[in-house]
Design an enzyme around this catalytic site. Sequence first.
Site, PDB file in Angstrom:
ATOM      1  N   ASN A 220       0.863  -1.188   0.000  1.00  0.00           N
ATOM      2  CA  ASN A 220       0.000   0.000   0.000  1.00  0.00           C
ATOM      3  C   ASN A 220       0.898   1.235   0.000  1.00  0.00           C
ATOM      4  OD1 ASN A 220       0.565   0.907   2.813  1.00  0.00           O
ATOM      5  ND2 ASN A 220      -0.270  -1.108   3.289  1.00  0.00           N
ATOM      6  N   ASP A 289      -3.817  -6.237   5.017  1.00  0.00           N
ATOM      7  CA  ASP A 289      -4.892  -7.070   5.564  1.00  0.00           C
ATOM      8  C   ASP A 289      -4.958  -8.445   4.903  1.00  0.00           C
ATOM      9  OD1 ASP A 289      -5.905  -5.197   7.413  1.00  0.00           O
ATOM     10  OD2 ASP A 289      -6.896  -4.105   5.785  1.00  0.00           O
ATOM     11  N   LYS A 299       9.241 -17.325 -10.378  1.00  0.00           N
ATOM     12  CA  LYS A 299       8.581 -16.150 -10.934  1.00  0.00           C
ATOM     13  C   LYS A 299       7.477 -16.584 -11.913  1.00  0.00           C
ATOM     14  CE  LYS A 299       9.424 -12.263 -13.916  1.00  0.00           C
ATOM     15  NZ  LYS A 299      10.333 -11.651 -14.870  1.00  0.00           N
ATOM     16  N   PHE A 334      -4.687   3.195  14.656  1.00  0.00           N
ATOM     17  CA  PHE A 334      -4.995   4.174  13.610  1.00  0.00           C
ATOM     18  C   PHE A 334      -6.151   3.641  12.771  1.00  0.00           C
ATOM     19  CE2 PHE A 334      -1.763   7.582  13.240  1.00  0.00           C
ATOM     20  CZ  PHE A 334      -1.042   7.265  14.389  1.00  0.00           C
ATOM     21  N   LYS A 348     -13.648   0.281  15.482  1.00  0.00           N
ATOM     22  CA  LYS A 348     -12.304  -0.308  15.632  1.00  0.00           C
ATOM     23  C   LYS A 348     -11.800  -0.159  17.058  1.00  0.00           C
ATOM     24  CE  LYS A 348     -11.158   0.094  10.876  1.00  0.00           C
ATOM     25  NZ  LYS A 348     -10.658   0.895   9.781  1.00  0.00           N
ATOM     26  N   LYS A 352     -11.032  -3.562  19.016  1.00  0.00           N
ATOM     27  CA  LYS A 352      -9.620  -3.891  19.310  1.00  0.00           C
ATOM     28  C   LYS A 352      -9.225  -3.468  20.725  1.00  0.00           C
ATOM     29  CE  LYS A 352      -8.519  -3.530  14.395  1.00  0.00           C
ATOM     30  NZ  LYS A 352      -7.448  -3.479  13.402  1.00  0.00           N
TER      31      LYS A 352
HETATM   32  N1  CTP Z   1      -3.692  -3.332  12.034  1.00  0.00           N
HETATM   33  C1  CTP Z   1      -3.149  -4.428  12.671  1.00  0.00           C
HETATM   34  N2  CTP Z   1      -3.029  -5.629  12.034  1.00  0.00           N
HETATM   35  C2  CTP Z   1      -3.477  -5.773  10.793  1.00  0.00           C
HETATM   36  C3  CTP Z   1      -4.078  -4.693  10.134  1.00  0.00           C
HETATM   37  C4  CTP Z   1      -4.158  -3.474  10.789  1.00  0.00           C
HETATM   38  O1  CTP Z   1      -2.740  -4.293  13.824  1.00  0.00           O
HETATM   39  N3  CTP Z   1      -3.352  -6.959  10.199  1.00  0.00           N
HETATM   40  C5  CTP Z   1      -3.784  -2.059  12.755  1.00  0.00           C
HETATM   41  C6  CTP Z   1      -3.193  -0.878  12.037  1.00  0.00           C
HETATM   42  O2  CTP Z   1      -1.842  -0.711  12.374  1.00  0.00           O
HETATM   43  C7  CTP Z   1      -4.037   0.266  12.527  1.00  0.00           C
HETATM   44  C8  CTP Z   1      -5.392  -0.364  12.693  1.00  0.00           C
HETATM   45  O3  CTP Z   1      -5.152  -1.746  12.902  1.00  0.00           O
HETATM   46  O4  CTP Z   1      -3.613   0.753  13.777  1.00  0.00           O
HETATM   47  C9  CTP Z   1      -6.217  -0.176  11.483  1.00  0.00           C
HETATM   48  O5  CTP Z   1      -7.316  -0.975  11.609  1.00  0.00           O
HETATM   49  P1  CTP Z   1      -7.861  -1.854  10.403  1.00  0.00           P
HETATM   50  O6  CTP Z   1      -9.061  -2.539  10.920  1.00  0.00           O
HETATM   51  O7  CTP Z   1      -6.838  -2.666   9.758  1.00  0.00           O
HETATM   52  O8  CTP Z   1      -8.178  -0.749   9.422  1.00  0.00           O
HETATM   53  P2  CTP Z   1      -8.432  -1.014   7.951  1.00  0.00           P
HETATM   54  O9  CTP Z   1      -7.280  -1.746   7.334  1.00  0.00           O
HETATM   55  O10 CTP Z   1      -8.785   0.289   7.392  1.00  0.00           O
HETATM   56  O11 CTP Z   1      -9.620  -2.045   8.108  1.00  0.00           O
HETATM   57  P3  CTP Z   1     -11.013  -2.045   7.385  1.00  0.00           P
HETATM   58  O12 CTP Z   1     -10.706  -2.589   6.061  1.00  0.00           O
HETATM   59  O13 CTP Z   1     -11.792  -2.937   8.272  1.00  0.00           O
HETATM   60  O14 CTP Z   1     -11.494  -0.622   7.417  1.00  0.00           O
END
Ligand code: CTP
Length: 411
Positions: A220, A289, A299, A334, A348, A352
Amino acid sequence: TIIKTSKINFNFMKNKKIVLAVSAGIAVYKAVELLRMLVKEGGDVRVVMSANAGQFVTPLTFESLSGNPVYHQLFNSEKSADMEHIRVAENADLMLVVPATASILGKMANGLADDALSNLYLAFKGPVMVAPAMNEGMWSNLAVQKNIEQLKSRGVQFIDPEEGELACGTIGPGRLANLDMIFSRVKSHFVKLQDLRGIKILVTAGPTHEPLDPVRYLSNPSSGKMGYSIAGQAQARGAEVILISGPTHLKPPAGAGFKSCKTAEEMNQLVKEFLPKCDVLIMSAAVGDFTAEKLEKEKIKKQRGAGWTLNLVPTKDILMEVSRIKTHQFVVGFAAETQNLVQSALEKLRKKKLDLIVANDISAPGIGFQSDNNQVTLINADEKIENLPRMSKKEIADILLDRILLLNGGR
Ligand code: CTP
């Protein structure tokens, strides 16, 4: 609570190197008293005087009270050893210009260097605090105010003059701020610099890379700037910092512990390893994610017309894991959202079990990923919402650290 009371009573000014820069105004005699106050508090003060400040008080007075040579002459044939003292001054922790005349403000704003004080100011890279004193007419002159604006925009802090009877007999703003006020501003500058002393902070930053085959990965656009700013500011304020970072182009802050990783799972392992030793976790990394269900060993070659179907599986949510294993840690997450900012962030926060969440709207132009600026909303565990204006990531980092301290009883 993360703050241990034994660490609160600490002399924040002791051995701090302070340059007291004195320019030529009637209030110079007050700088003598200020010098005494700073020395009494343990400060290591070096005085530098403008070309004409010696008309009001002699360098000898400052030399006797500070116990250090006074830098007041630009051209001095005898003492090459003075250079050493000038170097010390250039590397001081704070430069304090008291009193600051209209003339010295003009020189500072425009980069002129024709005496010891103005030369040192140009060479000085640290924080600068200025307490102006002049007559009311000069103070309200547009040229002076423009110079002040210019200096403020470059980060110089001002201790504004008071209203009162001025040396010239008139009444109005221009009188040097009260010495107790100046002293307390200097003190809180150093308190702030060390207010995270004794606190261990774990910060994650940057994106993760989830490999697909030996040459491709899923990621990302996170630059890591937010997390690196937090780590840098926490380090500068005296915290013990460990930064766990995915791949970025940034330099880790000097003095911080640093661990690099690539994948979400590597980051997860590192967080689990360091969390027990820390008091605060700030999870600013943009953790992927999803990861490939199957990592291709070779490859994948392109075949004309053929596509490639990827099967993705979710990564472990690090913050969810943390919510299960944390003991006393204060945990900050975040949320990057494109819609329903507050509602999604709140979900969230609850899910969490966070103590604080920093939410930002990544659809707004000019902020968020890659940018030096951001605009965020903070929500704490009591679900109190604080909308911050748009500002630099460094400023956001400082406010975030302020709030973490406050939510833990302050200091
Ligand atoms: N985070 C984490 N582990 C992951 C993904 C994200 O600890 N595998 C943490 C990020 O560092 C951030 C927070 O979770 O602090 C973001 O939450 P998240 O639910 O991942 O946000 P999005 O990716 O935006 O999720 P969604 O698609 O549900 O909006």
